[in-house]
Design a protein around this motif. Structure first.
Motif, mmCIF file in Angstrom:
data_model
loop_
_atom_site.group_PDB
_atom_site.id
_atom_site.type_symbol
_atom_site.label_atom_id
_atom_site.label_comp_id
_atom_site.label_asym_id
_atom_site.label_seq_id
_atom_site.Cartn_x
_atom_site.Cartn_y
_atom_site.Cartn_z
ATOM 1 N N MET A 97 11.490 -13.087 -3.407
ATOM 2 C CA MET A 97 11.653 -14.497 -3.022
ATOM 3 C C MET A 97 10.399 -15.019 -2.303
ATOM 4 O O MET A 97 10.117 -16.221 -2.321
ATOM 5 N N GLN A 98 9.659 -14.113 -1.678
ATOM 6 C CA GLN A 98 8.423 -14.492 -0.971
ATOM 7 C C GLN A 98 7.216 -14.571 -1.912
ATOM 8 O O GLN A 98 6.187 -15.133 -1.549
ATOM 9 N N GLU A 99 7.367 -14.023 -3.125
ATOM 10 C CA GLU A 99 6.260 -14.003 -4.083
ATOM 11 C C GLU A 99 5.949 -15.404 -4.609
ATOM 12 O O GLU A 99 6.758 -16.327 -4.498
ATOM 13 N N ASN A 100 4.769 -15.538 -5.219
ATOM 14 C CA ASN A 100 4.339 -16.810 -5.828
ATOM 15 C C ASN A 100 4.474 -17.989 -4.861
ATOM 16 O O ASN A 100 5.026 -19.046 -5.190
ATOM 17 N N LYS A 101 3.968 -17.769 -3.641
ATOM 18 C CA LYS A 101 3.997 -18.797 -2.593
ATOM 19 C C LYS A 101 5.421 -19.280 -2.299
ATOM 20 O O LYS A 101 5.682 -20.466 -2.142
ATOM 21 N N GLN A 102 6.330 -18.315 -2.252
ATOM 22 C CA GLN A 102 7.746 -18.574 -1.933
ATOM 23 C C GLN A 102 8.388 -19.574 -2.901
ATOM 24 O O GLN A 102 9.226 -20.397 -2.528
ATOM 25 N N ILE A 111 15.036 -11.656 -9.480
ATOM 26 C CA ILE A 111 15.783 -11.942 -8.243
ATOM 27 C C ILE A 111 17.282 -11.999 -8.518
ATOM 28 O O ILE A 111 18.098 -11.459 -7.749
ATOM 29 N N GLU A 112 17.662 -12.641 -9.616
ATOM 30 C CA GLU A 112 19.082 -12.733 -9.981
ATOM 31 C C GLU A 112 19.691 -11.339 -10.172
ATOM 32 O O GLU A 112 20.808 -11.061 -9.713
ATOM 33 N N ILE A 113 18.952 -10.464 -10.842
ATOM 34 C CA ILE A 113 19.434 -9.099 -11.091
ATOM 35 C C ILE A 113 19.594 -8.338 -9.781
ATOM 36 O O ILE A 113 20.597 -7.647 -9.559
ATOM 37 N N LEU A 114 18.619 -8.469 -8.892
ATOM 38 C CA LEU A 114 18.690 -7.784 -7.593
ATOM 39 C C LEU A 114 19.904 -8.252 -6.790
ATOM 40 O O LEU A 114 20.577 -7.448 -6.127
ATOM 41 N N TYR A 115 20.183 -9.537 -6.857
ATOM 42 C CA TYR A 115 21.355 -10.070 -6.149
ATOM 43 C C TYR A 115 22.646 -9.460 -6.692
ATOM 44 O O TYR A 115 23.520 -9.027 -5.927
ATOM 45 N N ASN A 145 14.547 -10.254 -1.189
ATOM 46 C CA ASN A 145 13.774 -11.069 -0.257
ATOM 47 C C ASN A 145 12.275 -10.950 -0.527
ATOM 48 O O ASN A 145 11.535 -11.942 -0.439
ATOM 49 N N PHE A 146 11.833 -9.752 -0.887
ATOM 50 C CA PHE A 146 10.417 -9.528 -1.204
ATOM 51 C C PHE A 146 9.976 -10.430 -2.358
ATOM 52 O O PHE A 146 8.941 -11.104 -2.284
#
Length: 498
Positions: A294-299, A264-268, A291-292
């Motif tokens: 961020m929704q993983e692993n029960k958000q 997520i950090e890399i995508l940002y 965002n995808f």
């Protein structure tokens, strides 16, 4: 010699008083002279001889030296205690877990101690905090003889594996230092640099490290280093290819599904690089991916990253003719609790800009007034680039609000505090820009003259619009709007999308 007066002045007024209160509680003797020394040092116009006379009534170099040493030790203890109390980083939280676990183990509460250590191990493993893991495994092994059901061989195996990771991390840390130094040298000079070649050659020098085999955390750190350098030079164009190549490694990485946090950090970071280069479609594409995950692993990471995601989404909206949506998103984010202070300051400044471009000057002014801390405080919290942007926006806003007296003092302060540094990093364009702003505010009618136009043309070292940073172009759009007597927001959009 340690200059205690300089160290004490790094503390703000509240912290200085807190330190005095700390000494007061710590002092066991009523005749302790440390508080008196602090107050004399903060005045800063007394020599050592004068301080000795005021404290002891005579010259006493030995006693004053001993007092200064004790005060310095107290200052170290106070700073450490305050930092641990205020710091809420993952590292500090895990260190607290380890300290608590050791305390229970020393009191023979073996099962409780190991439960805390295991909880810390799971989190540290997820975030690849190898130095923390080293302490966890060391403690587990130290008390293993008191925990019969513990699989000691497995822990020793994990400990040795982690040591190898720790050695690699140390090698990477050396490589990062070399890369940052090379990027700083580049920043000082007006030269081009191949970021990817620089990183690959540096990694090879450091024990033949292969970029394609690095962990997500290491890839993130490399990308973060290049982004920091780019932000200082307002040059995101030259790292775009490296960012894309880095994500190709991420997509094919064997640990892709286990390293969601750094993914997520890399995508940002990549999304932000595209935004700064005015590639809005690509920026939004990486934001969708962000965002995808961020929704993983029960958000699991939704709350932690939502403010960063929404800020960048709002900025994309603002520069793609969706300003109302941008303002709404930022207004919804501004008062959220538990937001990192840096992200919160970014949200404030972005909303001020949106209000300003929207001609909501009163709203922009009211929000700016909430940023009431000193520049020194903002430099510590948000860094130089943020503080410079905040001051520039403040100057422009005061001009448009007609607060001429404030403009004069703001200009004087900016020149005194930042011109020297801007020259050191070859940002003469910012200096030239502010000089033109000053000409405009002193004589607004000259902005539409041929003479002023020619001055603008000769004052800047213009680069290709495709390579110019979006925020730099936004500042220039304000000046162009004054020259053409057009709406700032419309001029900004036209300039960026032309």
């Amino acid at each position: 010699m340690i200059h205690l007066n300089e160290i004490l002045r790094t503390l703000n007024k509240d912290k200085q008083q807190d330190f005095i209160n700390y000494l007061d509680k710590k002092n066991k003797r009523k005749d302790a002279k440390n508080i008196q020394l602090v107050k004399l040092l903060l005045i800063d116009n007394f020599s050592s001889q004068e301080i000795s006379e005021k404290i002891y009534g005579k010259q006493n170099k030995v006693a004053l030296h001993a007092l200064r040493k004790r005060l310095f030790q107290s200052l170290i203890d106070f700073t450490a205690n305050t930092s641990i109390k205020e710091e809420n980083s993952l590292d500090i939280r895990l260190i607290k877990y380890i300290i608590a676990a050791r305390n229970f183990l020393q009191k023979q509460q073996i099962e409780v101690g190991y439960q805390i250590l295991e909880k810390a191990r799971i989190v540290a493993t997820e975030h690849q905090l190898f130095s923390i893991l080293n302490e966890i495994y060391h403690t587990k092994i130290q008390y293993a003889h008191q925990y019969e059901t513990l699989n000691l061989e497995e822990i020793i195996h994990n400990f040795k594996e982690n040591q190898q990771q720790l050695i690699q991390e140390d090698n990477l840390n050396i490589a990062y230092a070399k890369i940052r130094k090379s990027l700083n040298d580049y920043q000082q000079k007006k030269t081009t640099i191949d970021i990817k070649k620089l990183i690959e050659s540096t990694l090879k020098e450091q024990n033949n490290l292969d970029i394609s085999l690095l962990s997500f955390k290491s890839l993130y750190q490399l990308l973060q280093i290049t982004t920091i350098s780019s932000s200082q030079k307002f040059d995101y164009y030259n790292i775009t290819n490296f960012a894309v190549d880095t994500y190709k490694i991420v997509k094919n990485h064997t640990a892709k599904n286990k390293q969601t946090y750094y993914h997520i950090e890399i995508l940002y970071l990549i999304s932000n690089i595209f935004f700064r280069n005015k590639k809005f479609n690509q920026s939004l594409k990486y934001l969708e991916l962000m965002n995808f995950y961020m929704q993983e692993n029960k958000q699991k990471y939704l709350k932690e990253f939502s403010s960063k995601h929404d800020l960048l989404l709002a900025l994309n909206y603002n520069y793609t003719e969706k300003q109302e949506e941008a303002i709404q998103l930022l207004e919804n984010s501004i008062d959220k609790k538990n937001i990192n202070i840096i992200h919160q300051l970014d949200i404030y400044l972005s909303l001020i800009v949106c209000y300003y471009q929207n001609k909501s000057l009163t709203k922009a002014q009211n929000l700016l007034s909430k940023l009431y801390h000193t520049d020194k405080w903002y430099l510590e919290k948000a860094g130089l680039v943020w503080t410079i942007k905040k001051n520039l926006i403040d100057i422009l806003l005061q001009i448009d609000c007609g607060n001429i007296n404030l403009v004069e003092s703001r200009l004087k302060s900016f020149k005194k505090n930042y011109f020297k540094h801007l020259k050191e990093i070859n940002q003469e364009n910012v200096i030239a820009y502010l000089k033109l702003v000053e000409i405009y505010y002193k004589n607004p009618e000259t902005a539409s003259s041929k003479e002023f136009y020619n001055k603008v043309e000769t004052s800047f070292n213009f680069i290709d619009k495709e390579k110019e940073d979006i925020f730099m172009m936004s500042f220039f759009a304000w000046l162009k709007a004054k020259m053409t007597k057009q709406d700032v927001y419309l001029v900004t959009l036209k300039l960026i999308n032309s």
